[in-house]
Design a protein around this motif. Sequence first.
Motif: not given
Length: 193
Positions: A54-80
């Motif tokens: 908005e023309g300031d020296q850095t970006y401004s920050e406002k609260r955004g939306h909720y975002f629903v995760l669709n997978a569980s971090f603990a279940d991640v198998q990176v090779a897949s």
Amino acid sequence: MAQKKILFLTGDYAEDYETMVPFQMLQMIGHVVHAVCPEKSAGDKIITAIHDFEGDQTYSEKRGHYFVLNASFADVQVASYDALMIAGGRAPEYLRLNPKVIEMVKHFATANKPIAAVCHGIQILTAADVVRGKRLTAYPAVGPEVTIAGGHFEAVNVYEAVTDGNLVTAPAWPAHPQWIAAFLKVLGTKIEL
């Protein structure tokens, strides 16, 4: 088009557009995208932040939306997974402190799988020590971290992206058209109109 399985790393106060837009766009094209956050499971929410210029020296920050995760971090198998995408915003500054996040990023880099990161998401790449010798961009305030980590920081227009091999980076959400298009090219995704 061959469907790809993409791991999407985000978290509380990740940038709203940098979470919502790539997540939805990659699904719209037909890819499987698993959005995860450490210590959270499928169905849990994160809160995003809206960063604006908005023309300031850095970006401004406002609260955004909720975002629903669709997978569980603990279940991640990176090779897949075929590729990794990292959202920007404030989340990367704490996500990079998680040893499993760093281990995951190193897997994708070592396996030469496509990696896309935007804005402050590059902080996770520098913490994982996977940018050495690579050309990349980031939000300008992250540029010194890229250089210290051995990467070659490119100060590009906010609407541009940088590709180096399997790595696709952008400075902020205004670069989505170029950044996502470049990532799709690295993925081998062809869209016929």
